[in-house]
Design a protein around this motif. Sequence first.
Motif, PDB file in Angstrom:
ATOM      1  N   ALA B  45       0.843  -1.214   0.000  1.00  0.00           N
ATOM      2  CA  ALA B  45       0.000   0.000   0.000  1.00  0.00           C
ATOM      3  C   ALA B  45       0.872   1.256   0.000  1.00  0.00           C
ATOM      4  O   ALA B  45       0.548   2.251  -0.663  1.00  0.00           O
ATOM      5  CB  ALA B  45      -0.927  -0.017   1.204  1.00  0.00           C
ATOM      6  N   ASP B  46       1.984   1.186   0.716  1.00  0.00           N
ATOM      7  CA  ASP B  46       2.930   2.312   0.762  1.00  0.00           C
ATOM      8  C   ASP B  46       3.509   2.560  -0.633  1.00  0.00           C
ATOM      9  O   ASP B  46       3.553   3.709  -1.110  1.00  0.00           O
ATOM     10  CB  ASP B  46       4.040   1.971   1.772  1.00  0.00           C
ATOM     11  CG  ASP B  46       5.091   3.057   1.874  1.00  0.00           C
ATOM     12  OD1 ASP B  46       4.717   4.236   1.814  1.00  0.00           O
ATOM     13  OD2 ASP B  46       6.276   2.717   1.992  1.00  0.00           O
ATOM     14  N   THR B  49       0.788   4.062  -2.844  1.00  0.00           N
ATOM     15  CA  THR B  49       0.491   5.454  -2.457  1.00  0.00           C
ATOM     16  C   THR B  49       1.592   6.401  -2.964  1.00  0.00           C
ATOM     17  O   THR B  49       1.290   7.449  -3.552  1.00  0.00           O
ATOM     18  CB  THR B  49       0.376   5.563  -0.916  1.00  0.00           C
ATOM     19  OG1 THR B  49      -0.562   4.594  -0.469  1.00  0.00           O
ATOM     20  CG2 THR B  49      -0.084   6.938  -0.498  1.00  0.00           C
ATOM     21  N   GLN B  50       2.842   5.999  -2.760  1.00  0.00           N
ATOM     22  CA  GLN B  50       3.951   6.857  -3.244  1.00  0.00           C
ATOM     23  C   GLN B  50       3.882   7.014  -4.761  1.00  0.00           C
ATOM     24  O   GLN B  50       4.045   8.111  -5.291  1.00  0.00           O
ATOM     25  CB  GLN B  50       5.288   6.231  -2.855  1.00  0.00           C
ATOM     26  CG  GLN B  50       5.598   6.358  -1.376  1.00  0.00           C
ATOM     27  CD  GLN B  50       7.040   5.966  -1.065  1.00  0.00           C
ATOM     28  OE1 GLN B  50       7.936   6.177  -1.862  1.00  0.00           O
ATOM     29  NE2 GLN B  50       7.251   5.397   0.101  1.00  0.00           N
ATOM     30  N   GLU B  51       3.636   5.900  -5.433  1.00  0.00           N
ATOM     31  CA  GLU B  51       3.588   5.922  -6.904  1.00  0.00           C
ATOM     32  C   GLU B  51       2.466   6.835  -7.406  1.00  0.00           C
ATOM     33  O   GLU B  51       2.632   7.555  -8.400  1.00  0.00           O
ATOM     34  CB  GLU B  51       3.402   4.490  -7.424  1.00  0.00           C
ATOM     35  CG  GLU B  51       4.099   4.173  -8.712  1.00  0.00           C
ATOM     36  CD  GLU B  51       5.562   4.580  -8.745  1.00  0.00           C
ATOM     37  OE1 GLU B  51       5.924   5.301  -9.694  1.00  0.00           O
ATOM     38  OE2 GLU B  51       6.336   4.232  -7.826  1.00  0.00           O
ATOM     39  N   PHE B  53       1.293   9.530  -5.957  1.00  0.00           N
ATOM     40  CA  PHE B  53       1.670  10.941  -5.821  1.00  0.00           C
ATOM     41  C   PHE B  53       2.795  11.343  -6.792  1.00  0.00           C
ATOM     42  O   PHE B  53       2.816  12.479  -7.266  1.00  0.00           O
ATOM     43  CB  PHE B  53       2.036  11.265  -4.361  1.00  0.00           C
ATOM     44  CG  PHE B  53       0.819  11.364  -3.489  1.00  0.00           C
ATOM     45  CD1 PHE B  53      -0.092  12.401  -3.657  1.00  0.00           C
ATOM     46  CD2 PHE B  53       0.547  10.405  -2.531  1.00  0.00           C
ATOM     47  CE1 PHE B  53      -1.243  12.485  -2.887  1.00  0.00           C
ATOM     48  CE2 PHE B  53      -0.597  10.478  -1.745  1.00  0.00           C
ATOM     49  CZ  PHE B  53      -1.496  11.517  -1.920  1.00  0.00           C
ATOM     50  N   ILE B  54       3.681  10.391  -7.087  1.00  0.00           N
ATOM     51  CA  ILE B  54       4.722  10.693  -8.081  1.00  0.00           C
ATOM     52  C   ILE B  54       4.046  10.961  -9.440  1.00  0.00           C
ATOM     53  O   ILE B  54       4.408  11.910 -10.156  1.00  0.00           O
ATOM     54  CB  ILE B  54       5.711   9.496  -8.224  1.00  0.00           C
ATOM     55  CG1 ILE B  54       6.408   9.167  -6.897  1.00  0.00           C
ATOM     56  CG2 ILE B  54       6.729   9.735  -9.337  1.00  0.00           C
ATOM     57  CD1 ILE B  54       7.426  10.148  -6.414  1.00  0.00           C
ATOM     58  N   HIS B  57       2.345  14.311  -9.461  1.00  0.00           N
ATOM     59  CA  HIS B  57       3.332  15.382  -9.626  1.00  0.00           C
ATOM     60  C   HIS B  57       3.769  15.531 -11.083  1.00  0.00           C
ATOM     61  O   HIS B  57       3.886  16.632 -11.601  1.00  0.00           O
ATOM     62  CB  HIS B  57       4.543  15.109  -8.727  1.00  0.00           C
ATOM     63  CG  HIS B  57       5.539  16.226  -8.723  1.00  0.00           C
ATOM     64  ND1 HIS B  57       6.596  16.283  -9.598  1.00  0.00           N
ATOM     65  CD2 HIS B  57       5.620  17.347  -7.960  1.00  0.00           C
ATOM     66  CE1 HIS B  57       7.284  17.387  -9.367  1.00  0.00           C
ATOM     67  NE2 HIS B  57       6.723  18.043  -8.379  1.00  0.00           N
TER      68      HIS B  57
END
Lengths: 137, 179
Positions: B45-46, B49-51, B53-54, B57
Amino acid sequence: MKRLEDIPKKDIFEAPEGYFDRLPSVIQSRVTTESSRWTLFAQPVWKYALSLAFLAAGLYWFMLRPATKSPEQMLASVDTASLIAYLNESDMSTEELMESVPLDNKDVDEIHAGSLQNLLPDDSILMELESDIEFEN
Amino acid sequence: MDDKELLEKLRNPDTRNYGFNLLVRAYQQRIYRIARKMVVDHDDADDVTQEVFIKVHKAIDHFREDASLYTWIYRIATNECLTFLTRKRRRFFLPLEDIAGELSARIDAIPGPSGDEIQKKLQKALLTLPDKQRLVFNLKYYEDMPYEQMAEVTGTSEGALKASYHHAVKKIEDFMKND
Protein backbone atom coordinates in the motif's frame (compact mmCIF):
# COMPACT_ATOMS: atom_id res chain seq x y z
CA MET A 1 -24.99 -12.89 10.55
CA LYS A 2 -26.51 -12.86 7.07
CA ARG A 3 -26.83 -9.27 5.92
CA LEU A 4 -24.09 -6.73 5.24
CA GLU A 5 -26.02 -3.96 6.98
CA ASP A 6 -25.87 -5.95 10.24
CA ILE A 7 -22.09 -5.72 10.26
CA PRO A 8 -20.71 -2.54 11.82
CA LYS A 9 -18.66 -0.55 9.32
CA LYS A 10 -15.07 -0.52 10.53
CA ASP A 11 -11.63 -0.22 8.93
CA ILE A 12 -9.29 -2.87 10.34
CA PHE A 13 -6.32 -1.75 8.24
CA GLU A 14 -4.21 0.70 10.18
CA ALA A 15 -1.01 2.38 9.03
CA PRO A 16 2.01 2.15 11.36
CA GLU A 17 2.30 4.98 13.87
CA GLY A 18 3.81 8.15 12.44
CA TYR A 19 3.50 6.87 8.87
CA PHE A 20 1.50 9.87 7.64
CA ASP A 21 3.92 12.28 9.33
CA ARG A 22 6.84 10.80 7.37
CA LEU A 23 5.16 10.10 4.03
CA PRO A 24 5.07 13.70 2.66
CA SER A 25 8.84 14.11 3.09
CA VAL A 26 9.51 10.65 1.57
CA ILE A 27 7.43 11.56 -1.47
CA GLN A 28 8.94 15.05 -1.68
CA SER A 29 12.47 13.63 -1.70
CA ARG A 30 11.55 11.09 -4.41
CA VAL A 31 10.01 13.85 -6.51
CA THR A 32 13.08 16.06 -6.06
CA THR A 33 15.46 13.22 -7.00
CA GLU A 34 13.48 12.31 -10.11
CA SER A 35 13.05 15.95 -11.15
CA SER A 36 16.76 16.73 -10.76
CA ARG A 37 17.68 13.60 -12.74
CA TRP A 38 15.43 14.67 -15.62
CA THR A 39 16.53 18.29 -15.38
CA LEU A 40 20.16 17.18 -15.64
CA PHE A 41 19.46 15.10 -18.75
CA ALA A 42 17.39 17.90 -20.26
CA GLN A 43 20.44 20.23 -20.26
CA PRO A 44 21.64 21.07 -23.84
CA VAL A 45 25.15 19.93 -22.90
CA TRP A 46 23.82 16.35 -22.59
CA LYS A 47 22.51 16.44 -26.16
CA TYR A 48 26.00 17.30 -27.41
CA ALA A 49 27.65 14.84 -25.06
CA LEU A 50 25.38 12.03 -26.26
CA SER A 51 25.99 12.91 -29.93
CA LEU A 52 29.73 12.95 -29.31
CA ALA A 53 29.58 9.64 -27.50
CA PHE A 54 27.73 8.03 -30.42
CA LEU A 55 30.23 9.51 -32.88
CA ALA A 56 33.18 8.26 -30.81
CA ALA A 57 31.64 4.80 -30.52
CA GLY A 58 31.10 4.70 -34.31
CA LEU A 59 34.69 5.76 -35.01
CA TYR A 60 36.06 3.28 -32.51
CA TRP A 61 34.10 0.48 -34.15
CA PHE A 62 35.20 1.56 -37.63
CA MET A 63 38.90 1.91 -36.79
CA LEU A 64 39.34 -1.13 -34.61
CA ARG A 65 37.18 -3.68 -36.39
CA PRO A 66 39.25 -6.61 -37.78
CA ALA A 67 40.26 -6.02 -41.43
CA THR A 68 38.70 -8.37 -43.97
CA LYS A 69 41.32 -10.74 -45.44
CA SER A 70 41.57 -11.50 -49.17
CA PRO A 71 41.37 -15.22 -50.26
CA GLU A 72 45.11 -15.12 -51.07
CA GLN A 73 45.93 -13.80 -47.59
CA MET A 74 43.76 -16.44 -45.98
CA LEU A 75 45.42 -19.18 -48.06
CA ALA A 76 48.88 -17.88 -47.20
CA SER A 77 48.12 -18.27 -43.51
CA VAL A 78 47.53 -22.04 -43.92
CA ASP A 79 50.70 -24.16 -43.62
CA THR A 80 51.85 -26.28 -46.59
CA ALA A 81 51.44 -29.65 -44.85
CA SER A 82 47.77 -28.90 -44.15
CA LEU A 83 47.24 -27.81 -47.74
CA ILE A 84 48.80 -31.02 -49.13
CA ALA A 85 46.75 -33.14 -46.73
CA TYR A 86 43.59 -31.34 -47.79
CA LEU A 87 44.32 -31.69 -51.50
CA ASN A 88 45.14 -35.41 -51.10
CA GLU A 89 41.83 -36.04 -49.36
CA SER A 90 39.73 -33.91 -51.69
CA ASP A 91 38.26 -35.26 -54.94
CA MET A 92 39.84 -32.47 -56.95
CA SER A 93 41.77 -33.78 -59.99
CA THR A 94 45.07 -32.28 -61.15
CA GLU A 95 43.28 -30.81 -64.18
CA GLU A 96 40.67 -29.13 -61.99
CA LEU A 97 43.37 -27.83 -59.72
CA MET A 98 45.29 -26.41 -62.65
CA GLU A 99 42.16 -24.78 -64.03
CA SER A 100 41.44 -23.05 -60.74
CA VAL A 101 45.01 -21.74 -60.31
CA PRO A 102 46.21 -19.06 -62.76
CA LEU A 103 49.41 -20.45 -64.31
CA ASP A 104 51.59 -19.05 -67.10
CA ASN A 105 53.36 -21.18 -69.75
CA LYS A 106 56.56 -21.38 -67.74
CA ASP A 107 54.71 -22.85 -64.74
CA VAL A 108 53.01 -25.42 -66.98
CA ASP A 109 56.37 -26.46 -68.54
CA GLU A 110 57.92 -26.86 -65.11
CA ILE A 111 55.01 -28.98 -63.88
CA HIS A 112 55.20 -31.22 -66.95
CA ALA A 113 58.99 -31.58 -66.61
CA GLY A 114 58.57 -32.47 -62.96
CA SER A 115 55.84 -34.98 -63.80
CA LEU A 116 57.99 -36.73 -66.43
CA GLN A 117 60.92 -36.76 -64.05
CA ASN A 118 58.71 -38.41 -61.47
CA LEU A 119 57.61 -41.05 -63.96
CA LEU A 120 61.19 -42.18 -64.70
CA PRO A 121 62.60 -44.87 -62.39
CA ASP A 122 65.79 -43.88 -60.58
CA ASP A 123 69.30 -44.83 -61.85
CA SER A 124 69.82 -48.00 -59.72
CA ILE A 125 66.64 -49.58 -61.13
CA LEU A 126 67.76 -48.74 -64.64
CA MET A 127 71.17 -50.37 -64.05
CA GLU A 128 69.51 -53.52 -62.64
CA LEU A 129 67.24 -53.71 -65.68
CA GLU A 130 70.25 -53.38 -68.00
CA SER A 131 72.18 -56.17 -66.21
CA ASP A 132 69.13 -58.46 -66.38
CA ILE A 133 68.98 -57.93 -70.13
CA GLU A 134 72.69 -58.71 -70.49
CA PHE A 135 72.32 -61.89 -68.40
CA GLU A 136 69.47 -63.20 -70.53
CA ASN A 137 71.51 -62.57 -73.59
CA MET B 1 -7.51 25.05 1.53
CA ASP B 2 -9.73 23.94 -1.36
CA ASP B 3 -8.62 22.23 -4.57
CA LYS B 4 -8.70 25.48 -6.55
CA GLU B 5 -6.18 27.14 -4.26
CA LEU B 6 -4.07 23.99 -4.27
CA LEU B 7 -3.98 24.00 -8.07
CA GLU B 8 -2.96 27.65 -8.13
CA LYS B 9 -0.04 26.91 -5.84
CA LEU B 10 0.93 23.82 -7.86
CA ARG B 11 0.97 25.76 -11.12
CA ASN B 12 3.08 28.59 -9.82
CA PRO B 13 6.80 27.55 -10.01
CA ASP B 14 7.54 29.57 -6.86
CA THR B 15 4.97 27.73 -4.75
CA ARG B 16 4.93 24.40 -6.58
CA ASN B 17 6.79 22.40 -3.90
CA TYR B 18 4.73 23.91 -1.12
CA GLY B 19 1.52 23.24 -3.04
CA PHE B 20 2.50 19.65 -3.71
CA ASN B 21 3.30 19.11 -0.06
CA LEU B 22 -0.15 20.41 0.85
CA LEU B 23 -1.76 18.15 -1.73
CA VAL B 24 0.03 15.07 -0.35
CA ARG B 25 -1.05 15.97 3.18
CA ALA B 26 -4.63 16.52 2.04
CA TYR B 27 -4.98 13.24 0.15
CA GLN B 28 -2.46 10.78 1.61
CA GLN B 29 -4.81 9.11 4.10
CA ARG B 30 -7.61 8.63 1.59
CA ILE B 31 -5.27 7.25 -1.08
CA TYR B 32 -3.53 4.95 1.41
CA ARG B 33 -6.92 3.70 2.64
CA ILE B 34 -8.05 2.79 -0.88
CA ALA B 35 -4.70 1.18 -1.70
CA ARG B 36 -4.49 -0.76 1.58
CA LYS B 37 -7.94 -2.27 1.11
CA MET B 38 -7.01 -3.38 -2.38
CA VAL B 39 -3.48 -4.73 -1.79
CA VAL B 40 -3.92 -5.57 1.95
CA ASP B 41 -0.20 -5.46 2.84
CA HIS B 42 1.10 -2.18 4.33
CA ASP B 43 4.38 -2.16 2.34
CA ASP B 44 2.50 -2.73 -0.92
CA ALA B 45 0.00 0.00 0.00
CA ASP B 46 2.93 2.31 0.76
CA ASP B 47 4.46 1.59 -2.67
CA VAL B 48 1.14 2.23 -4.42
CA THR B 49 0.49 5.45 -2.46
CA GLN B 50 3.95 6.86 -3.24
CA GLU B 51 3.59 5.92 -6.90
CA VAL B 52 0.20 7.68 -7.09
CA PHE B 53 1.67 10.94 -5.82
CA ILE B 54 4.72 10.69 -8.08
CA LYS B 55 2.34 10.32 -11.03
CA VAL B 56 0.21 13.20 -9.80
CA HIS B 57 3.33 15.38 -9.63
CA LYS B 58 4.45 14.41 -13.12
CA ALA B 59 1.03 14.91 -14.69
CA ILE B 60 -0.26 17.94 -12.78
CA ASP B 61 0.63 20.30 -15.65
CA HIS B 62 -1.57 18.25 -17.98
CA PHE B 63 -4.57 18.32 -15.62
CA ARG B 64 -7.22 20.25 -17.56
CA GLU B 65 -9.89 20.42 -14.84
CA ASP B 66 -12.39 18.39 -16.88
CA ALA B 67 -12.96 16.59 -13.59
CA SER B 68 -12.34 17.71 -10.02
CA LEU B 69 -8.85 17.29 -8.59
CA TYR B 70 -10.30 14.76 -6.14
CA THR B 71 -11.78 12.64 -8.96
CA TRP B 72 -8.58 12.89 -11.00
CA ILE B 73 -6.38 11.74 -8.10
CA TYR B 74 -8.77 8.91 -7.29
CA ARG B 75 -8.67 7.82 -10.93
CA ILE B 76 -4.88 7.63 -10.81
CA ALA B 77 -5.07 5.77 -7.49
CA THR B 78 -7.61 3.17 -8.63
CA ASN B 79 -5.65 2.54 -11.85
CA GLU B 80 -2.46 2.14 -9.85
CA CYS B 81 -4.09 -0.38 -7.49
CA LEU B 82 -5.45 -2.50 -10.36
CA THR B 83 -2.14 -2.32 -12.23
CA PHE B 84 -0.25 -3.33 -9.09
CA LEU B 85 -2.42 -6.42 -8.58
CA THR B 86 -2.18 -7.43 -12.25
CA ARG B 87 1.59 -7.00 -12.19
CA LYS B 88 1.89 -9.00 -8.98
CA ARG B 89 -0.14 -11.83 -10.47
CA ARG B 90 1.98 -11.81 -13.64
CA ARG B 91 5.25 -11.62 -11.74
CA PHE B 92 4.50 -14.74 -9.70
CA PHE B 93 2.39 -16.48 -12.39
CA LEU B 94 -0.40 -16.71 -9.82
CA PRO B 95 -4.08 -17.32 -10.56
CA LEU B 96 -6.76 -15.22 -8.81
CA GLU B 97 -7.37 -17.85 -6.09
CA ASP B 98 -3.71 -17.98 -5.03
CA ILE B 99 -3.48 -14.21 -4.65
CA ALA B 100 -6.70 -14.29 -2.60
CA GLY B 101 -5.20 -17.06 -0.44
CA GLU B 102 -2.03 -15.07 0.16
CA LEU B 103 -3.94 -11.89 0.99
CA SER B 104 -6.32 -13.84 3.21
CA ALA B 105 -3.36 -15.10 5.27
CA ARG B 106 -2.20 -11.50 5.66
CA ILE B 107 -5.65 -10.50 6.94
CA ASP B 108 -5.43 -13.26 9.57
CA ALA B 109 -2.08 -11.84 10.67
CA ILE B 110 -3.51 -8.36 11.37
CA PRO B 111 -3.53 -7.84 15.14
CA GLY B 112 -6.78 -6.65 16.70
CA PRO B 113 -9.41 -7.31 19.35
CA SER B 114 -11.52 -10.47 19.09
CA GLY B 115 -14.50 -8.41 17.93
CA ASP B 116 -12.61 -7.78 14.68
CA GLU B 117 -13.10 -11.39 13.58
CA ILE B 118 -16.27 -10.49 11.73
CA GLN B 119 -14.40 -7.65 10.01
CA LYS B 120 -11.65 -10.03 8.96
CA LYS B 121 -14.27 -12.40 7.62
CA LEU B 122 -15.79 -9.55 5.63
CA GLN B 123 -12.39 -8.69 4.18
CA LYS B 124 -11.86 -12.35 3.22
CA ALA B 125 -15.28 -12.36 1.57
CA LEU B 126 -14.17 -9.31 -0.42
CA LEU B 127 -11.14 -11.22 -1.66
CA THR B 128 -13.44 -13.64 -3.47
CA LEU B 129 -14.55 -10.78 -5.76
CA PRO B 130 -12.76 -9.81 -8.97
CA ASP B 131 -10.43 -6.82 -8.45
CA LYS B 132 -12.66 -4.30 -10.24
CA GLN B 133 -15.77 -5.38 -8.36
CA ARG B 134 -13.85 -5.21 -5.07
CA LEU B 135 -12.78 -1.70 -5.99
CA VAL B 136 -16.37 -0.67 -6.73
CA PHE B 137 -17.50 -2.16 -3.43
CA ASN B 138 -14.75 -0.36 -1.47
CA LEU B 139 -15.48 3.01 -3.08
CA LYS B 140 -19.20 2.72 -2.34
CA TYR B 141 -19.24 0.94 1.01
CA TYR B 142 -16.19 2.41 2.75
CA GLU B 143 -15.68 5.74 0.97
CA ASP B 144 -19.39 6.53 0.49
CA MET B 145 -18.58 7.75 -3.00
CA PRO B 146 -21.67 8.69 -5.05
CA TYR B 147 -22.25 6.58 -8.19
CA GLU B 148 -21.89 9.66 -10.37
CA GLN B 149 -18.38 10.30 -9.08
CA MET B 150 -17.53 6.60 -9.19
CA ALA B 151 -18.49 6.64 -12.86
CA GLU B 152 -15.98 9.43 -13.48
CA VAL B 153 -13.26 7.68 -11.48
CA THR B 154 -13.68 4.25 -13.01
CA GLY B 155 -14.87 5.25 -16.49
CA THR B 156 -17.88 2.91 -16.11
CA SER B 157 -21.57 3.80 -16.44
CA GLU B 158 -23.58 4.41 -13.27
CA GLY B 159 -25.94 1.55 -14.16
CA ALA B 160 -23.09 -0.92 -14.50
CA LEU B 161 -21.62 0.27 -11.19
CA LYS B 162 -24.94 -0.16 -9.36
CA ALA B 163 -25.33 -3.67 -10.76
CA SER B 164 -21.74 -4.50 -9.86
CA TYR B 165 -22.18 -3.24 -6.29
CA HIS B 166 -25.40 -5.19 -5.73
CA HIS B 167 -23.85 -8.37 -7.08
CA ALA B 168 -20.87 -7.81 -4.80
CA VAL B 169 -23.13 -7.41 -1.75
CA LYS B 170 -25.00 -10.61 -2.68
CA LYS B 171 -21.77 -12.58 -3.06
CA ILE B 172 -20.42 -11.25 0.25
CA GLU B 173 -23.62 -12.13 2.11
CA ASP B 174 -23.57 -15.64 0.61
CA PHE B 175 -19.94 -16.04 1.69
CA MET B 176 -20.72 -14.84 5.23
CA LYS B 177 -23.69 -17.24 5.41
CA ASN B 178 -21.88 -20.32 4.13
CA ASP B 179 -18.31 -19.99 5.30
